[in-house]
Design an enzyme around this catalytic site. Structure first.
Site, mmCIF file in Angstrom:
data_model
loop_
_atom_site.group_PDB
_atom_site.id
_atom_site.type_symbol
_atom_site.label_atom_id
_atom_site.label_comp_id
_atom_site.label_asym_id
_atom_site.label_seq_id
_atom_site.Cartn_x
_atom_site.Cartn_y
_atom_site.Cartn_z
ATOM 1 N N TYR A 174 -7.776 -13.300 -14.644
ATOM 2 C CA TYR A 174 -7.936 -12.270 -15.676
ATOM 3 C C TYR A 174 -8.766 -12.789 -16.859
ATOM 4 O O TYR A 174 -9.196 -12.003 -17.700
ATOM 5 C CB TYR A 174 -6.581 -11.768 -16.204
ATOM 6 N N ASP A 222 2.705 -10.813 -17.646
ATOM 7 C CA ASP A 222 2.057 -11.114 -16.362
ATOM 8 C C ASP A 222 0.569 -11.351 -16.594
ATOM 9 O O ASP A 222 -0.154 -10.440 -16.999
ATOM 10 C CB ASP A 222 2.230 -9.926 -15.398
ATOM 11 N N HIS A 229 -2.149 -15.765 -5.897
ATOM 12 C CA HIS A 229 -2.630 -14.424 -6.244
ATOM 13 C C HIS A 229 -2.912 -13.566 -5.004
ATOM 14 O O HIS A 229 -2.510 -12.410 -4.923
ATOM 15 C CB HIS A 229 -3.882 -14.559 -7.124
ATOM 16 N N LYS A 251 -1.120 -16.942 -12.199
ATOM 17 C CA LYS A 251 -1.408 -16.955 -10.758
ATOM 18 C C LYS A 251 -2.568 -17.883 -10.413
ATOM 19 O O LYS A 251 -3.506 -18.039 -11.206
ATOM 20 C CB LYS A 251 -1.753 -15.527 -10.288
HETATM 21 N N1 LIG Z 1 -1.240 -9.363 -8.173
HETATM 22 C C1 LIG Z 1 -2.282 -8.563 -8.117
HETATM 23 O O1 LIG Z 1 -3.127 -8.645 -7.219
HETATM 24 C C2 LIG Z 1 -2.465 -7.515 -9.178
HETATM 25 C C3 LIG Z 1 -3.402 -6.496 -9.014
HETATM 26 C C4 LIG Z 1 -3.528 -5.522 -10.015
HETATM 27 C C5 LIG Z 1 -2.727 -5.586 -11.144
HETATM 28 N N2 LIG Z 1 -1.824 -6.619 -11.305
HETATM 29 C C6 LIG Z 1 -0.935 -6.702 -12.498
HETATM 30 O O2 LIG Z 1 -0.242 -5.469 -12.606
HETATM 31 C C7 LIG Z 1 -0.412 -4.936 -13.913
HETATM 32 C C8 LIG Z 1 -0.301 -3.428 -13.889
HETATM 33 O O3 LIG Z 1 -1.262 -2.836 -13.034
HETATM 34 P P1 LIG Z 1 -2.467 -1.936 -13.572
HETATM 35 O O4 LIG Z 1 -2.777 -2.335 -14.959
HETATM 36 O O5 LIG Z 1 -3.581 -2.004 -12.595
HETATM 37 O O6 LIG Z 1 -1.918 -0.436 -13.471
HETATM 38 P P2 LIG Z 1 -0.688 0.390 -14.087
HETATM 39 O O7 LIG Z 1 0.171 -0.455 -14.944
HETATM 40 O O8 LIG Z 1 -0.087 1.142 -12.966
HETATM 41 O O9 LIG Z 1 -1.451 1.482 -14.967
HETATM 42 C C9 LIG Z 1 -2.150 1.146 -16.114
HETATM 43 C C10 LIG Z 1 -2.865 2.402 -16.604
HETATM 44 O O10 LIG Z 1 -1.913 3.407 -16.975
HETATM 45 C C11 LIG Z 1 -2.091 3.771 -18.349
HETATM 46 N N3 LIG Z 1 -0.734 3.958 -18.908
HETATM 47 C C12 LIG Z 1 0.201 3.006 -19.134
HETATM 48 N N4 LIG Z 1 1.333 3.552 -19.594
HETATM 49 C C13 LIG Z 1 1.122 4.874 -19.669
HETATM 50 C C14 LIG Z 1 1.923 5.978 -20.085
HETATM 51 N N5 LIG Z 1 3.170 5.806 -20.499
HETATM 52 N N6 LIG Z 1 1.361 7.225 -20.059
HETATM 53 C C15 LIG Z 1 0.083 7.402 -19.617
HETATM 54 N N7 LIG Z 1 -0.715 6.401 -19.201
HETATM 55 C C16 LIG Z 1 -0.206 5.145 -19.229
HETATM 56 C C17 LIG Z 1 -2.828 2.618 -18.979
HETATM 57 O O11 LIG Z 1 -3.634 3.067 -20.051
HETATM 58 P P3 LIG Z 1 -3.422 2.534 -21.576
HETATM 59 O O12 LIG Z 1 -3.578 1.052 -21.545
HETATM 60 O O13 LIG Z 1 -4.495 3.233 -22.314
HETATM 61 O O14 LIG Z 1 -2.035 2.959 -21.981
HETATM 62 C C18 LIG Z 1 -3.707 2.125 -17.824
HETATM 63 O O15 LIG Z 1 -4.889 2.890 -17.717
HETATM 64 C C19 LIG Z 1 -1.783 -5.474 -14.339
HETATM 65 O O16 LIG Z 1 -1.998 -5.381 -15.733
HETATM 66 C C20 LIG Z 1 -1.679 -6.891 -13.826
HETATM 67 O O17 LIG Z 1 -0.896 -7.687 -14.714
HETATM 68 C C21 LIG Z 1 -1.677 -7.559 -10.333
#
Ligand SMILES: NC(=O)c1ccc[n+]([C@@H]2O[C@H](COP(=O)([O-])OP(=O)(O)OC[C@H]3O[C@@H](n4cnc5c(N)ncnc54)[C@H](OP(=O)(O)O)[C@@H]3O)[C@@H](O)[C@H]2O)c1
Length: 268
Positions: free
Chosen positions: A44, A39, A102, A69
């Site tokens: 980004y 994704d 997006h 997106k």
């Molecule tokens: N469409 C939109 O508007 C939108 C908005 C926000 C995000 N997104 C997409 O959604 C994806 C995911 O969201 P996100 O990155 O904000 O949050 P997330 O996936 O909920 O959380 C990521 C965080 O959790 C940590 N983490 C991951 N796996 C873990 C585990 N097994 N144990 C402990 N900590 C863990 C990561 O740290 P480490 O990397 O250090 O493991 C990072 O700090 C984004 O990367 C992006 O592609 C889309």
């Protein structure tokens, strides 16, 4: 790996690697773990890193499900076709699997019609939306859209289960996909005692329980990690099932704690 059948017949892995802030080497690590859905987004700023990772890893393009997106500024400036071509160039590919709006910026209804053209020309295998509420989905239909969005990528995690929009998507044949599925960086859910209790019962980690909860709700997930061990852990969620009582324990944690902007009130 489990796949979801999108409303146009295309198969999409139920879990992908979150691309926000990821470098080329992180995406290569994820591909090594076995992730086949990535994704990313024009916003980004790492589409070239993602494209480079796919090429360097040496996997066939057809084996990857690539999502990118369309950014808000390109919607407002009526630059759908141009922005899409720019994304393709940065990704170094001639098609994307899923192209999403997006955020519902002014003009999103007509931008979606432009995306329908890309879909009909075969440049994208599927089109969808992100951060859409029910009234945004209705507005697409009222504006003459003929393609039902395959995916609506929205904020969903245990403290913000977003059930209304999940139900609405299910009614329309649109797959709900969770961003911030783990509760984002510094997630409070990752220290939640009730989820910890469930994790101990299944001998799994809190992250694995949360991801399993999403998948059993029919929600696709894109957890971001740049740590190969955590990537592996997050991917290893297909050998157990939460029973309905444990699903309820997590369902009951919803407290409406939104992390991102409200789709009706954002300033970017
Ligand atoms: N469409 C939109 O508007 C939108 C908005 C926000 C995000 N997104 C997409 O959604 C994806 C995911 O969201 P996100 O990155 O904000 O949050 P997330 O996936 O909920 O959380 C990521 C965080 O959790 C940590 N983490 C991951 N796996 C873990 C585990 N097994 N144990 C402990 N900590 C863990 C990561 O740290 P480490 O990397 O250090 O493991 C990072 O700090 C984004 O990367 C992006 O592609 C889309």
């Amino acid at each position: 790996m489990q796949y979801l059948k999108l409303n146009n017949g295309v198969s999409m892995p139920v879990i992908g690697i979150g691309g926000w802030s990821q470098k080329k080497e992180n995406i290569i690590d994820a591909l090594n773990v076995g992730y086949r859905m990535i994704d990313t987004a024009a916003q980004y700023g790492n589409e070239s890193e993602v494209g480079g990772a796919i090429r360097d890893f040496g996997v066939g393009r057809g084996d990857i499900f690539l999502t990118t997106k369309l950014w808000t500024q390109d919607i407002r400036e009526h630059r759908v076709k141009e922005a899409f071509e720019e994304s393709l160039n940065r990704l170094g590919t001639d098609y994307v699997d899923l192209y999403l709006i997006h955020w519902p910026a002014e003009g999103f209804e007509n931008a979606y019609l432009e995306m329908e053209k890309l879909y009909k020309e075969g440049k994208v295998r599927a089109i969808g939306v992100s951060n859409f509420e029910k009234h945004h989905l209705d507005a697409l239909v009222q504006n003459g859209a003929s393609v039902v969005p395959v995916v609506n990528q929205v904020e969903i995690h245990p403290y913000f289960s977003n059930s209304e929009i999940v139900d609405e998507c299910n009614k329309r044949g649109t797959v709900p996909e969770a961003w911030c599925p783990l509760g984002g960086p510094g997630s409070s859910e990752m220290n939640d005692e009730k989820i910890q209790g469930v994790a101990e019962k299944y001998d799994k980690t809190i992250a694995q329980i949360i991801l399993r909860w999403h998948i059993q709700r029919g929600v696709a997930v894109i957890p971001k990690s740049s740590n190969p061990e955590r990537m592996k852990q997050n991917f290893d969620v297909f050998d157990f099932e939460l029973d309905s009582r444990d699903m309820d324990i997590i369902n009951e944690l919803d407290c409406g704690k939104r992390l991102g902007a409200h789709p009706d009130n954002f300033d970017f």
